[in-house]
Design a protein around this motif. Structure first.
Motif, PDB file in Angstrom:
ATOM      1  N   ARG A 284       0.872  -1.182   0.000  1.00 43.99           N
ATOM      2  CA  ARG A 284       0.000   0.000   0.000  1.00 43.99           C
ATOM      3  C   ARG A 284       0.901   1.222   0.000  1.00 43.99           C
ATOM      4  O   ARG A 284       1.758   1.383   0.869  1.00 43.99           O
ATOM      5  N   LYS A 285       0.722   2.103  -0.994  1.00 45.11           N
ATOM      6  CA  LYS A 285       1.654   3.203  -1.192  1.00 45.11           C
ATOM      7  C   LYS A 285       0.924   4.539  -1.235  1.00 45.11           C
ATOM      8  O   LYS A 285      -0.144   4.649  -1.828  1.00 45.11           O
ATOM      9  N   ARG A 286       1.539   5.536  -0.624  1.00 40.93           N
ATOM     10  CA  ARG A 286       1.055   6.912  -0.745  1.00 40.93           C
ATOM     11  C   ARG A 286       2.088   7.704  -1.534  1.00 40.93           C
ATOM     12  O   ARG A 286       3.245   7.789  -1.153  1.00 40.93           O
ATOM     13  N   TYR A 287       1.627   8.286  -2.667  1.00 43.56           N
ATOM     14  CA  TYR A 287       2.537   9.028  -3.528  1.00 43.56           C
ATOM     15  C   TYR A 287       2.554  10.514  -3.158  1.00 43.56           C
ATOM     16  O   TYR A 287       1.512  11.088  -2.816  1.00 43.56           O
ATOM     17  N   GLY A 288       3.722  11.115  -3.310  1.00 40.39           N
ATOM     18  CA  GLY A 288       3.835  12.561  -3.114  1.00 40.39           C
ATOM     19  C   GLY A 288       3.956  13.293  -4.428  1.00 40.39           C
ATOM     20  O   GLY A 288       4.386  14.447  -4.469  1.00 40.39           O
ATOM     21  N   PHE A 289       3.558  12.644  -5.510  1.00 41.85           N
ATOM     22  CA  PHE A 289       3.706  13.207  -6.848  1.00 41.85           C
ATOM     23  C   PHE A 289       2.530  12.770  -7.718  1.00 41.85           C
ATOM     24  O   PHE A 289       1.735  11.909  -7.335  1.00 41.85           O
ATOM     25  N   TYR A 290       2.435  13.348  -8.895  1.00 42.96           N
ATOM     26  CA  TYR A 290       1.428  12.950  -9.872  1.00 42.96           C
ATOM     27  C   TYR A 290       1.916  11.712 -10.624  1.00 42.96           C
ATOM     28  O   TYR A 290       3.116  11.544 -10.855  1.00 42.96           O
ATOM     29  N   ALA A 291       0.971  10.862 -10.987  1.00 45.65           N
ATOM     30  CA  ALA A 291       1.321   9.673 -11.764  1.00 45.65           C
ATOM     31  C   ALA A 291       0.236   9.413 -12.805  1.00 45.65           C
ATOM     32  O   ALA A 291      -0.956   9.501 -12.504  1.00 45.65           O
ATOM     33  N   VAL A 292       0.669   9.128 -14.017  1.00 40.87           N
ATOM     34  CA  VAL A 292      -0.234   8.690 -15.088  1.00 40.87           C
ATOM     35  C   VAL A 292       0.266   7.318 -15.508  1.00 40.87           C
ATOM     36  O   VAL A 292       1.393   7.189 -16.002  1.00 40.87           O
ATOM     37  N   VAL A 293      -0.545   6.300 -15.292  1.00 42.05           N
ATOM     38  CA  VAL A 293      -0.104   4.918 -15.493  1.00 42.05           C
ATOM     39  C   VAL A 293      -0.917   4.267 -16.602  1.00 42.05           C
ATOM     40  O   VAL A 293      -2.153   4.285 -16.571  1.00 42.05           O
ATOM     41  N   LEU A 294      -0.208   3.699 -17.574  1.00 42.61           N
ATOM     42  CA  LEU A 294      -0.841   2.921 -18.645  1.00 42.61           C
ATOM     43  C   LEU A 294      -0.649   1.446 -18.345  1.00 42.61           C
ATOM     44  O   LEU A 294       0.488   0.952 -18.318  1.00 42.61           O
ATOM     45  N   LYS A 295      -1.759   0.754 -18.072  1.00 46.29           N
ATOM     46  CA  LYS A 295      -1.718  -0.690 -17.859  1.00 46.29           C
ATOM     47  C   LYS A 295      -1.960  -1.378 -19.200  1.00 46.29           C
ATOM     48  O   LYS A 295      -3.037  -1.270 -19.780  1.00 46.29           O
ATOM     49  N   ASP A 296      -0.936  -2.104 -19.678  1.00 45.63           N
ATOM     50  CA  ASP A 296      -1.043  -2.750 -20.985  1.00 45.63           C
ATOM     51  C   ASP A 296      -1.725  -4.105 -20.931  1.00 45.63           C
ATOM     52  O   ASP A 296      -2.221  -4.597 -21.924  1.00 45.63           O
TER      53      ASP A 296
END
Length: 298
Positions: free
Chosen positions: A41-53
């Motif tokens: 379980r992760k908390r990000y401190g940044f923006y992320a755009v993820v492409l799941k292939d």
């Protein structure tokens, strides 16, 4: 309950997945080059755009689970929590990701526009499902950013990189607009449920006990995020969700004004207004006349 892994910086995430850091504030990740990972379980401190292939099972996002399918774009904003509890099993991610820290956007035009990209606040089940052509457009944008990251950083790097991110996000807005159109039947069903929700609300005692229904209240009852719900209603009808609520309020108030036994104040309280003058102000804004004038005309 597993401990939440705090990944505040791009370098923190790179350390977690075993990836080289080319720039401290932005990264393009090819998950085929990442080793198998254990769930966390992760908390990000940044923006992320993820492409799941590829389909990779049920992934927890916030409080819900979502079954990712091929060609799914997911948008995460700083502070969001994503991932599954660690069961000891490993998994191999496939696809791509763009990560960028809010500090990269400081004093840039993109930093001022980020609020316009409301999909960063969408729930996982409101993710963007893209076509093969859209996928290629997305990957072309990532390639341009990666090529810039592989150059020596100079005074032009920041403006070029942020401009490329803005192009990618603008394409994402276009793809979401397309998805709203292709999901027209689903959207219409949501609009119908929205109208039924409002009618049921005002037929109950909730206006007098709770007050006027908010956009958040309606979105919660329709099991949507407030931003996605608002964007859907706007694209479907040309009016905001708040405008729809206000229109319903005024139409129902008009019917009540035909009853001479009810005072303006009584009608205002029945409709959920805390102060009658707020009702009168909204009524005049929506109809061009005060409630008393409308009553005299009817």
């Amino acid at each position: 309950m597993d401990k939440i892994l705090e990944l505040e910086t791009i370098h923190d995430y790179h350390s977690f997945i075993g990836y080289e850091t080319l720039h401290p504030l932005i990264s393009v990740i090819d998950f085929s080059k990442v080793k198998p990972l254990r769930h966390a379980r992760k908390r990000y401190g940044f923006y992320a755009v993820v492409l799941k292939d590829v389909k990779c099972g049920d992934v927890r996002y916030g409080k819900n689970y979502y079954d990712y399918q091929e060609g799914t774009l997911v948008f995460l904003s700083p502070g969001q929590i994503v991932g599954n509890e660690d069961t000891g099993e490993t998994y191999q991610m496939k696809g791509w990701a763009l990560l960028f820290h809010p500090d990269l956007l400081w004093k840039t035009s993109l930093g001022q526009k980020m609020r316009e990209y409301t999909f960063f606040s969408y729930e996982a089940n409101e993710s963007l499902h893209i076509s093969e052509r859209e996928r290629q457009t997305f990957l072309n944008c990532l390639n341009e950013i990666q090529e810039e990251l592989e150059r020596s950083i100079d005074k032009h790097s920041k403006s070029i990189i942020t401009a490329s991110i803005e192009v990618l996000l603008n394409y994402s807005m276009r793809f979401y607009d397309r998805q709203f159109v292709t999901r027209e039947k689903v959207n219409h069903d949501i609009l119908t449920r929205f109208e039924m929700l409002l009618n049921d609300y005002f037929e109950s005692d909730k206006p007098e006990t709770i007050g006027l229904p908010s956009v958040q209240y309606c979105a919660d009852n329709l099991h949507l995020s407030a931003n996605y719900f608002g964007d859907l209603i706007k694209k479907e009808t040309g009016k905001s969700a708040q405008e729809h609520i206000q229109s319903t309020v005024i139409n129902l108030a008009k019917a009540k004004l035909h009853d001479p036994e009810k005072t303006i104040n009584e009608i205002a309280y029945e409709m959920g207004f805390k102060y009658p003058h707020h009702f009168s102000r909204l009524f005049k804004k929506m109809t061009g006349m005060a409630p008393t004038d409308y009553r005299q005309m009817s």
